[in-house]
Design an enzyme around this catalytic site. Structure first.
Site, PDB file in Angstrom:
ATOM      1  N   HIS A  34      51.624  38.185  59.780  1.00 40.36           N
ATOM      2  CA  HIS A  34      52.834  38.324  60.168  1.00 40.36           C
ATOM      3  C   HIS A  34      53.625  37.679  61.308  1.00 40.36           C
ATOM      4  O   HIS A  34      52.473  37.102  62.077  1.00 40.36           O
ATOM      5  CB  HIS A  34      53.377  39.897  60.242  1.00 40.36           C
ATOM      6  CG  HIS A  34      52.586  40.619  61.325  1.00 40.36           C
ATOM      7  ND1 HIS A  34      51.227  40.630  61.547  1.00 40.36           N
ATOM      8  CD2 HIS A  34      53.073  41.201  62.620  1.00 40.36           C
ATOM      9  CE1 HIS A  34      50.912  41.149  62.647  1.00 40.36           C
ATOM     10  NE2 HIS A  34      52.235  41.738  63.307  1.00 40.36           N
TER      11      HIS A  34
ATOM     12  N   HIS B 268      54.597  38.529  64.622  1.00 44.41           N
ATOM     13  CA  HIS B 268      54.707  39.149  65.832  1.00 44.41           C
ATOM     14  C   HIS B 268      53.767  38.205  66.827  1.00 44.41           C
ATOM     15  O   HIS B 268      52.759  37.684  66.096  1.00 44.41           O
ATOM     16  CB  HIS B 268      54.257  40.456  66.079  1.00 44.41           C
ATOM     17  CG  HIS B 268      54.978  41.704  65.504  1.00 44.41           C
ATOM     18  ND1 HIS B 268      54.731  42.805  64.953  1.00 44.41           N
ATOM     19  CD2 HIS B 268      56.649  41.688  65.628  1.00 44.41           C
ATOM     20  CE1 HIS B 268      56.060  43.561  64.899  1.00 44.41           C
ATOM     21  NE2 HIS B 268      56.949  42.825  65.201  1.00 44.41           N
TER      22      HIS B 268
ATOM     23  N   ASP C 184      51.374  38.198  69.021  1.00 41.66           N
ATOM     24  CA  ASP C 184      50.309  38.404  69.302  1.00 41.66           C
ATOM     25  C   ASP C 184      49.304  37.747  68.034  1.00 41.66           C
ATOM     26  O   ASP C 184      47.985  37.785  67.975  1.00 41.66           O
ATOM     27  CB  ASP C 184      49.449  39.933  69.375  1.00 41.66           C
ATOM     28  CG  ASP C 184      50.078  40.928  68.657  1.00 41.66           C
ATOM     29  OD1 ASP C 184      51.133  40.665  68.259  1.00 41.66           O
ATOM     30  OD2 ASP C 184      49.239  42.090  68.729  1.00 41.66           O
ATOM     31  N   HIS C 185      49.902  37.550  67.203  1.00 36.68           N
ATOM     32  CA  HIS C 185      49.133  37.198  65.613  1.00 36.68           C
ATOM     33  C   HIS C 185      49.556  35.620  65.279  1.00 36.68           C
ATOM     34  O   HIS C 185      49.160  35.016  64.294  1.00 36.68           O
ATOM     35  CB  HIS C 185      49.697  37.688  64.675  1.00 36.68           C
ATOM     36  CG  HIS C 185      49.174  39.338  64.797  1.00 36.68           C
ATOM     37  ND1 HIS C 185      48.057  39.925  64.172  1.00 36.68           N
ATOM     38  CD2 HIS C 185      49.655  40.426  65.343  1.00 36.68           C
ATOM     39  CE1 HIS C 185      47.627  40.974  64.386  1.00 36.68           C
ATOM     40  NE2 HIS C 185      48.610  41.568  65.258  1.00 36.68           N
TER      41      HIS C 185
ATOM     42  N   HIS D 287      54.275  47.383  57.530  1.00 36.65           N
ATOM     43  CA  HIS D 287      54.748  47.345  58.959  1.00 36.65           C
ATOM     44  C   HIS D 287      56.141  47.066  59.468  1.00 36.65           C
ATOM     45  O   HIS D 287      56.731  46.798  58.246  1.00 36.65           O
ATOM     46  CB  HIS D 287      53.894  45.934  59.641  1.00 36.65           C
ATOM     47  CG  HIS D 287      53.700  45.734  60.991  1.00 36.65           C
ATOM     48  ND1 HIS D 287      53.050  46.974  61.665  1.00 36.65           N
ATOM     49  CD2 HIS D 287      53.892  44.667  61.686  1.00 36.65           C
ATOM     50  CE1 HIS D 287      52.953  46.478  63.177  1.00 36.65           C
ATOM     51  NE2 HIS D 287      53.405  45.026  62.969  1.00 36.65           N
TER      52      HIS D 287
ATOM     53  N   ASP E 192      48.148  44.297  61.151  1.00 35.69           N
ATOM     54  CA  ASP E 192      49.065  45.607  61.428  1.00 35.69           C
ATOM     55  C   ASP E 192      49.470  46.228  60.206  1.00 35.69           C
ATOM     56  O   ASP E 192      50.280  45.532  59.478  1.00 35.69           O
ATOM     57  CB  ASP E 192      50.045  45.025  62.532  1.00 35.69           C
ATOM     58  CG  ASP E 192      49.672  44.386  63.794  1.00 35.69           C
ATOM     59  OD1 ASP E 192      48.522  44.294  63.775  1.00 35.69           O
ATOM     60  OD2 ASP E 192      50.395  44.006  64.625  1.00 35.69           O
TER      61      ASP E 192
ATOM     62  N   HIS F  40      41.463  44.489  67.226  1.00 34.22           N
ATOM     63  CA  HIS F  40      43.070  44.719  67.552  1.00 34.22           C
ATOM     64  C   HIS F  40      43.131  46.129  68.178  1.00 34.22           C
ATOM     65  O   HIS F  40      44.028  46.768  67.884  1.00 34.22           O
ATOM     66  CB  HIS F  40      43.945  44.624  66.213  1.00 34.22           C
ATOM     67  CG  HIS F  40      45.446  44.461  66.628  1.00 34.22           C
ATOM     68  ND1 HIS F  40      46.244  45.511  66.569  1.00 34.22           N
ATOM     69  CD2 HIS F  40      46.180  43.509  66.418  1.00 34.22           C
ATOM     70  CE1 HIS F  40      47.647  45.204  66.903  1.00 34.22           C
ATOM     71  NE2 HIS F  40      47.413  43.802  66.887  1.00 34.22           N
TER      72      HIS F  40
END
Length: 301
Positions: free
Chosen positions: A63, A65, A67-68, A141, A204, A262
């Site tokens: 996805h 976000h 941090d990914h 999520h 997530d 994570h």
């Protein structure tokens, strides 16, 4: 010699810490490398782990976000800088197409490698290779997210005792394997199914059908455990799992080796995740991931 192992490049959620980089995970699967969720700083972590752009064949983003995915810009530019000679394919939720394009072309550079965009639109197979099928399953999520799964085709294992009972040995074994029959003896009579290896990647998400579909029968499962069990309410609000939830899902799915990762920066004791995973009933091999860990896919049973 083929290698199947996970190289952990980063294990932090939301923000990096002194000891944990943003997410990043490279799966070496025989001659291929699949990079999952390259967060900020992934390119540097690759250098530290001895991973080169030439090792990458696929990039899988769960996805968009930061941090990914913020590391996509640097990784894609490095693929081009190093003139990777083979095709590289990127998988990501189709709803995030605009984010992928912004990251891919966030700055000026010379594009020498054509990264193939293969956005994910639904559950099911994404690619079929000689040694695996890559699948995706939707997660739960606040933004659209998919997890990924590799499934190796089942093979055949010869049973020495059954071969000997029928007087088959030496070169005749190869003939039987190639042709499926030898002198009235069929391959099925002297062999058994060798179950293919399975790898799952779950980031997530709340508990949902996708978690169990991705984890089912995995030899190695990488799964987020952002929160400890005492913060289960926060986990549900923000679309995450606790250590106990992740471990129970793995136990129910028959996972052989569980990798928790994570982690929220609010926790400083990684042993707490191990304690809660065991308390939840997971009895298999367990790793609380650290940056730069190398974790082999378990040998076939």
């Amino acid at each position: 010699m083929s290698v199947r192992e996970l190289v952990v490049l980063g294990t932090a959620s939301q923000v990096p810490t002194r000891h944990r980089n943003h997410n990043g995970y490279l799966l070496r699967w025989d001659s291929e490398g699949i990079l999952f969720d390259p967060g900020e700083g992934t390119q540097r972590q690759m250098v530290r782990a001895g991973v080169s752009a030439h090792d990458l064949n696929r990039i899988c983003v769960t996805h968009f976000h930061g941090d990914h995915s913020l590391g996509l810009a640097g990784v894609i530019q490095r693929i081009n800088l190093d003139r990777v000679p083979h095709p590289v394919t990127a998988h990501y939720p189709a709803s995030g197409q605009r984010f992928f394009e912004r990251l891919r072309y966030s700055t000026a550079y010379y594009e020498s490698v054509g990264v193939t965009e293969a956005p994910v639109t639904a559950d099911g197979p994404l690619a079929v290779g000689s040694s695996y099928t890559l699948e995706a399953h939707k997660l739960s999520h606040p933004v659209e997210a998919y997890g990924y799964r590799l499934v190796e085709p089942d093979g055949v294992r010869m049973v020495p005792g059954k071969l000997a009972a029928r007087g088959i040995g030496g070169p005749d074994v190869g003939v039987l394997q190639r042709e499926g029959k030898l002198g009235g003896v069929t391959l099925a009579e002297v062999s058994e199914v060798r179950r293919g290896q399975r790898f799952g990647f779950v980031m997530d998400t709340r508990l949902c059908e996708g978690v169990y579909a991705l984890a089912d029968g995995c030899d190695l499962l990488v799964i987020e455990s952002t929160f400890l069990d005492e913060d289960e309410r926060l986990a549900a609000e923000h679309g995450h799992l606790t250590a106990g939830q992740a471990a129970r899902a793995a136990a129910d799915a028959g996972v052989r080796h569980l990798v928790l990762t994570h982690f929220s920066q609010r926790y400083t004791d990684p042993i707490a995740f191990e304690r809660q995973a065991r308390a939840a009933g997971y009895e298999g091999e367990l790793t609380i991931a650290r940056d730069l860990d190398r974790i082999p896919v378990p040998r076939r049973r």
